[in-house]
Design an enzyme around this catalytic site. Structure first.
Site, PDB file in Angstrom:
ATOM      1  N   SER A  44      -2.054  -3.064   9.212  1.00 13.14           N
ATOM      2  CA  SER A  44      -2.550  -1.726   9.572  1.00 13.14           C
ATOM      3  C   SER A  44      -3.649  -1.174   9.006  1.00 13.14           C
ATOM      4  O   SER A  44      -4.220  -0.211   9.478  1.00 13.14           O
ATOM      5  CB  SER A  44      -1.280  -0.677   8.999  1.00 13.14           C
ATOM      6  OG  SER A  44      -1.265  -0.453   7.537  1.00 13.14           O
ATOM      7  N   HIS A  45      -4.307  -1.847   8.062  1.00 12.67           N
ATOM      8  CA  HIS A  45      -5.475  -1.651   7.306  1.00 12.67           C
ATOM      9  C   HIS A  45      -6.517  -2.766   7.614  1.00 12.67           C
ATOM     10  O   HIS A  45      -7.403  -2.873   6.654  1.00 12.67           O
ATOM     11  CB  HIS A  45      -5.352  -0.901   6.051  1.00 12.67           C
ATOM     12  CG  HIS A  45      -4.818   0.267   6.250  1.00 12.67           C
ATOM     13  ND1 HIS A  45      -3.585   0.678   6.236  1.00 12.67           N
ATOM     14  CD2 HIS A  45      -5.338   1.791   6.294  1.00 12.67           C
ATOM     15  CE1 HIS A  45      -3.157   1.906   6.458  1.00 12.67           C
ATOM     16  NE2 HIS A  45      -4.537   2.625   6.324  1.00 12.67           N
ATOM     17  N   HIS A 117     -12.787   8.359   5.824  1.00 16.59           N
ATOM     18  CA  HIS A 117     -12.199   7.357   5.253  1.00 16.59           C
ATOM     19  C   HIS A 117     -10.794   6.765   5.911  1.00 16.59           C
ATOM     20  O   HIS A 117     -10.195   7.363   6.645  1.00 16.59           O
ATOM     21  CB  HIS A 117     -11.322   8.319   3.966  1.00 16.59           C
ATOM     22  CG  HIS A 117     -10.821   7.506   2.638  1.00 16.59           C
ATOM     23  ND1 HIS A 117      -9.823   6.801   2.911  1.00 16.59           N
ATOM     24  CD2 HIS A 117     -11.300   7.379   1.511  1.00 16.59           C
ATOM     25  CE1 HIS A 117      -9.463   6.242   1.632  1.00 16.59           C
ATOM     26  NE2 HIS A 117     -10.307   6.488   0.867  1.00 16.59           N
ATOM     27  N   PHE A 118     -10.775   5.554   5.832  1.00 19.27           N
ATOM     28  CA  PHE A 118      -9.805   4.879   6.442  1.00 19.27           C
ATOM     29  C   PHE A 118      -8.912   3.797   5.726  1.00 19.27           C
ATOM     30  O   PHE A 118      -8.163   2.713   6.100  1.00 19.27           O
ATOM     31  CB  PHE A 118     -10.148   4.435   8.115  1.00 19.27           C
ATOM     32  CG  PHE A 118     -10.856   3.280   7.796  1.00 19.27           C
ATOM     33  CD1 PHE A 118     -10.579   1.869   7.810  1.00 19.27           C
ATOM     34  CD2 PHE A 118     -12.405   3.414   7.519  1.00 19.27           C
ATOM     35  CE1 PHE A 118     -11.332   0.730   7.404  1.00 19.27           C
ATOM     36  CE2 PHE A 118     -13.285   2.383   7.564  1.00 19.27           C
ATOM     37  CZ  PHE A 118     -12.571   0.867   7.489  1.00 19.27           C
ATOM     38  N   ALA A 120      -7.342   0.935   3.074  1.00 18.33           N
ATOM     39  CA  ALA A 120      -6.354   0.682   1.786  1.00 18.33           C
ATOM     40  C   ALA A 120      -6.841   0.813   0.535  1.00 18.33           C
ATOM     41  O   ALA A 120      -7.999   0.416   0.219  1.00 18.33           O
ATOM     42  CB  ALA A 120      -5.626  -0.481   2.018  1.00 18.33           C
ATOM     43  N   ASP A 175       0.314   0.749  -4.010  1.00 14.91           N
ATOM     44  CA  ASP A 175      -0.482   1.110  -3.329  1.00 14.91           C
ATOM     45  C   ASP A 175       0.243   1.604  -1.824  1.00 14.91           C
ATOM     46  O   ASP A 175       0.543   0.812  -0.921  1.00 14.91           O
ATOM     47  CB  ASP A 175      -1.686   0.695  -2.744  1.00 14.91           C
ATOM     48  CG  ASP A 175      -2.475   1.181  -1.627  1.00 14.91           C
ATOM     49  OD1 ASP A 175      -2.565   2.504  -1.623  1.00 14.91           O
ATOM     50  OD2 ASP A 175      -3.324   0.455  -1.241  1.00 14.91           O
ATOM     51  N   ASP A 185       0.594   2.093  10.531  1.00 14.86           N
ATOM     52  CA  ASP A 185       1.877   1.105  11.236  1.00 14.86           C
ATOM     53  C   ASP A 185       2.360   1.708  12.485  1.00 14.86           C
ATOM     54  O   ASP A 185       3.132   0.780  13.184  1.00 14.86           O
ATOM     55  CB  ASP A 185       2.903   1.082   9.854  1.00 14.86           C
ATOM     56  CG  ASP A 185       3.313  -0.361   9.494  1.00 14.86           C
ATOM     57  OD1 ASP A 185       3.603  -1.275  10.346  1.00 14.86           O
ATOM     58  OD2 ASP A 185       2.910  -0.715   8.430  1.00 14.86           O
ATOM     59  N   ARG A 302      11.153  -7.917  -7.359  1.00 14.81           N
ATOM     60  CA  ARG A 302       9.725  -8.391  -7.090  1.00 14.81           C
ATOM     61  C   ARG A 302       8.744  -7.215  -7.384  1.00 14.81           C
ATOM     62  O   ARG A 302       9.211  -6.151  -7.312  1.00 14.81           O
ATOM     63  CB  ARG A 302       9.225  -8.811  -5.667  1.00 14.81           C
ATOM     64  CG  ARG A 302       9.079  -7.794  -4.510  1.00 14.81           C
ATOM     65  CD  ARG A 302       8.441  -8.555  -3.469  1.00 14.81           C
ATOM     66  NE  ARG A 302       8.115  -7.593  -2.118  1.00 14.81           N
ATOM     67  CZ  ARG A 302       7.146  -6.983  -1.806  1.00 14.81           C
ATOM     68  NH1 ARG A 302       6.229  -6.795  -2.834  1.00 14.81           N
ATOM     69  NH2 ARG A 302       7.170  -6.306  -0.894  1.00 14.81           N
ATOM     70  N   SER A 305       2.893  -5.575  -4.654  1.00 17.89           N
ATOM     71  CA  SER A 305       1.642  -6.521  -4.537  1.00 17.89           C
ATOM     72  C   SER A 305       1.772  -8.014  -4.562  1.00 17.89           C
ATOM     73  O   SER A 305       1.019  -8.604  -4.087  1.00 17.89           O
ATOM     74  CB  SER A 305       0.423  -6.031  -5.399  1.00 17.89           C
ATOM     75  OG  SER A 305      -0.221  -5.159  -5.010  1.00 17.89           O
TER      76      SER A 305
END
Ligand code: NDP
Ligand code: PYC
Length: 335
Positions: A44-45, A117-118, A120, A175, A185, A302, A305
């Site tokens: 998505s980024h 701004h776009f 991640a 994040d 997404d 988990r 990241s």
């Protein structure tokens, strides 16, 4: 799917940005971000965002050659005026002074203003954890998200990211958007002709919808965690909006005037130096933090990241795969 080496992905993104008019500095900075996104399994980024970069330029909503101006605002505050360019170059310009101020004061803030701004946020977070700093970053976007209990968009997707450096291990980084999912997404679901899960958005009447077209075009996205995500989204509007003298998500959307460009606003990044907080005790206290991570992983859960770091390892060996339709749309931007 089309497989690309990371070098090919890099060349593709950078050549499109240069061909469409971005100067070399912006093309390089934006390329690094989108290739990192694709490499880390954050589609998505990733490369998909190059389409939005070109559209924003064609709409006159981003400067292709803006020169960020670094301002020493206060002993613990550095401000960078991005002058209408993408945020990546402004972040790079402010990074050295942010690190220096965090080291001398223990805590420092970087306020980026007037940026498109776009990206991640983990891309920026990792540059600070690599320098041994703890970091928190956030920004508004466009008003697409309804508050808990309402149905009309007020908030942006307002990401919050946090990073904690770890000796000899990948940093602890989370994040995420304060919406149930990043808008990117939902856009990818639309491109793939897929329904979205319930809980991501509502229609114009506030009724649950699984149709990405409805949620993106006439309805609203929802916050994660009900009233808790809603309050965090409001906090981001405040501390990365009025506090730093920049636009809220509603103001950013109004400025966009229907062009569907990337949001235009500010970003707030806080950096904390454990060495300055703790002095000689820093190492021992940071070692105690490891028990927290062991407590998570020790029971089979988990760390945030972890999926991303695994994807990175894989991509460094095997390259990345993107949908053929996306590849064709990207190639068309070279004509
Ligand atoms: P996700 O809901 O996919 O979650 C993101 C975070 O949660 C990641 O750190 C992820 O780690 C972690 N995570 C996911 N599942 C688990 C799990 N089971 N256990 C532990 N941790 C988990 O992301 P979003 O859709 O909310 O956001 C995606 C990206 O979009 C972010 O990078 C954000 O910065 C970006 N964004 C940018 C905006 C902007 O204005 N620039 C606006 C909104 C979003 P992992 O990656 O390893 O899965
Ligand atoms: O995916 O929500 C999102 C987003 C907004 C701005 C950049 N990404």
């Amino acid at each position: 799917m089309i497989r690309l080496t990371l070098t090919q992905a890099h060349e593709l993104a950078e050549s499109i940005l240069l061909h469409n008019g971005f100067n070399a500095a912006h093309a390089a900075a934006v390329t690094a971000t989108v290739v990192a996104g694709e490499r880390d399994g954050c589609a998505s980024h990733g490369l998909y965002r190059v389409i939005g970069c070109v559209n924003s330029l064609k709409a006159g909503k981003v400067s292709a050659a803006a020169e960020p101006q670094v301002i020493d605002q206060a002993p613990s505050i550095v401000r960078v005026d991005a002058a209408g360019g993408f945020s990546q170059l402004a972040f790079q310009a402010g990074l050295p002074m942010l690190q220096a101020k965090a080291r001398s004061n223990g805590i420092a803030a970087l306020a980026i203003n007037h940026c498109v701004h776009f990206s991640a946020l983990w891309v920026e977070i990792e540059q600070l954890t690599e320098a041994g700093l703890v970091v928190l970053a956030c920004n508004p976007s466009h008003a697409w998200v309804a508050p808990a209990g309402g149905s009309q968009p007020v908030f942006g997707t307002n990401p919050i990211a946090f990073g904690w450096p770890r000796a000899g291990a990948n940093p602890f980084v989370f994040d995420f958007a304060t919406s149930a999912i990043a808008r990117g997404d939902i856009e990818l679901h639309r491109r793939a002709g897929k329904a979205i899960p319930e809980g991501w958005g509502v229609d114009a009447q506030g009724q649950p919808s699984t149709d990405p077209n409805v949620v993106l075009d006439s309805g609203a996205m929802l916050t994660f965690g009900g009233h808790k995500g809603s309050a965090l989204a409001a906090m981001v509007e405040l501390i990365a909006g009025p506090l730093i003298g920049d636009l809220t998500s509603a103001e950013s959307l109004a400025y966009d005037a229907g062009s569907k460009s990337s949001p235009y606003h500010g970003e707030l990044i806080l950096a904390l130096d454990p060495q300055r907080f703790l002095g000689a005790g820093a190492e021992a206290h940071l070692a105690r933090a490891e028990a927290v991570f062991a407590g998570i992983e020790g029971q089979g859960a988990r760390l945030p990241s972890q999926r991303r770091f695994e994807a990175r390892k894989r991509s460094l060996e095997e390259g990345v795969q993107i949908p053929e339709a996306l590849y064709n749309d990207l190639k068309a931007l070279l004509n």
